[in-house]
Motif scaffolding. Structure first.
Motif, PDB file in Angstrom:
ATOM      1  N   VAL A   7      -0.824   4.013 -11.195  1.00 38.58           N
ATOM      2  CA  VAL A   7      -1.527   4.294  -9.839  1.00 38.58           C
ATOM      3  C   VAL A   7      -2.748   4.831  -9.913  1.00 38.58           C
ATOM      4  O   VAL A   7      -2.886   5.815 -10.636  1.00 38.58           O
ATOM      5  CB  VAL A   7      -0.317   4.911  -8.670  1.00 38.58           C
ATOM      6  N   ILE A   9      -5.346   6.671  -7.468  1.00 37.04           N
ATOM      7  CA  ILE A   9      -5.486   7.340  -6.011  1.00 37.04           C
ATOM      8  C   ILE A   9      -6.919   7.885  -6.246  1.00 37.04           C
ATOM      9  O   ILE A   9      -6.988   9.274  -6.677  1.00 37.04           O
ATOM     10  CB  ILE A   9      -4.330   8.362  -5.829  1.00 37.04           C
ATOM     11  N   ILE A  29       3.030  14.333  -8.222  1.00 37.01           N
ATOM     12  CA  ILE A  29       3.782  13.307  -9.130  1.00 37.01           C
ATOM     13  C   ILE A  29       4.631  14.234 -10.279  1.00 37.01           C
ATOM     14  O   ILE A  29       5.731  13.954 -10.536  1.00 37.01           O
ATOM     15  CB  ILE A  29       2.803  12.360  -9.743  1.00 37.01           C
ATOM     16  N   TRP A  36       6.151  10.750 -16.100  1.00 36.31           N
ATOM     17  CA  TRP A  36       4.885  10.297 -15.623  1.00 36.31           C
ATOM     18  C   TRP A  36       3.953  10.483 -16.813  1.00 36.31           C
ATOM     19  O   TRP A  36       4.246  11.466 -17.809  1.00 36.31           O
ATOM     20  CB  TRP A  36       4.481  11.153 -14.405  1.00 36.31           C
ATOM     21  N   ILE A  57       4.680   8.070  -4.925  1.00 34.27           N
ATOM     22  CA  ILE A  57       3.335   7.784  -4.727  1.00 34.27           C
ATOM     23  C   ILE A  57       2.686   8.053  -3.318  1.00 34.27           C
ATOM     24  O   ILE A  57       1.635   8.562  -3.096  1.00 34.27           O
ATOM     25  CB  ILE A  57       3.116   6.130  -5.032  1.00 34.27           C
ATOM     26  N   ASN A  58       3.668   7.609  -2.295  1.00 30.84           N
ATOM     27  CA  ASN A  58       3.197   8.006  -0.961  1.00 30.84           C
ATOM     28  C   ASN A  58       3.047   9.516  -0.797  1.00 30.84           C
ATOM     29  O   ASN A  58       2.220   9.949  -0.002  1.00 30.84           O
ATOM     30  CB  ASN A  58       4.472   7.316  -0.110  1.00 30.84           C
ATOM     31  N   ILE A  72      -6.456   3.247  -3.045  1.00 28.50           N
ATOM     32  CA  ILE A  72      -5.161   3.310  -3.978  1.00 28.50           C
ATOM     33  C   ILE A  72      -4.907   1.992  -4.558  1.00 28.50           C
ATOM     34  O   ILE A  72      -4.916   0.938  -3.980  1.00 28.50           O
ATOM     35  CB  ILE A  72      -3.959   3.598  -3.044  1.00 28.50           C
ATOM     36  N   ILE A  74      -2.135  -0.085  -7.198  1.00 29.85           N
ATOM     37  CA  ILE A  74      -0.705  -0.004  -7.829  1.00 29.85           C
ATOM     38  C   ILE A  74      -0.592  -1.122  -8.589  1.00 29.85           C
ATOM     39  O   ILE A  74      -0.512  -2.183  -7.959  1.00 29.85           O
ATOM     40  CB  ILE A  74       0.262   0.418  -6.840  1.00 29.85           C
TER      41      ILE A  74
END
Length: 97
Positions: A7, A9, A29, A36, A57-58, A72, A74
């Motif tokens: 991801v 962001i 995260i 991660w 992620i949200n 964003i 993904i």
């Protein structure tokens, strides 16, 4: 780990250098308890389900509440019958080099 997401962001309304905003998302995260890995172009998040990974992620996106516009990206890899660590895919390729 069955679900893995790459991801990125990125706030679009905060100028050229956005590391202070990206670090807010990465902190969420990091504190999620999921595996991660930060890379120069994004973050990889791994968990047992896509729902678990997407929820983190949200939450990371929501941590950028002071940004009006966020890009964003993904990419998700889900493998039903797979267990292992985040580094297993890289290790497999490196052994073949």
């Amino acid at each position: 780990m069955k679900a893995m997401a790459y991801v990125s962001i990125t706030p679009l309304d905060k100028g050229e250098s956005v590391s202070q905003y990206v670090s807010k998302a990465v902190k969420v995260i990091k504190e999620s308890g999921l595996e991660w890995q930060l890379t120069p172009m994004g973050t990889i998040v791994a968990g047992e389900t896509t729902k678990e990974v997407l929820n983190v992620i949200n939450d990371a996106v929501e941590a950028l509440e002071d940004c009006n516009r966020i890009s964003i990206s993904i990419k998700i890899d889900y493998r039903k019958n797979r267990e292992g660590k985040l580094t297993d895919k890289v290790d497999s390729v490196m052994k073949k080099l």
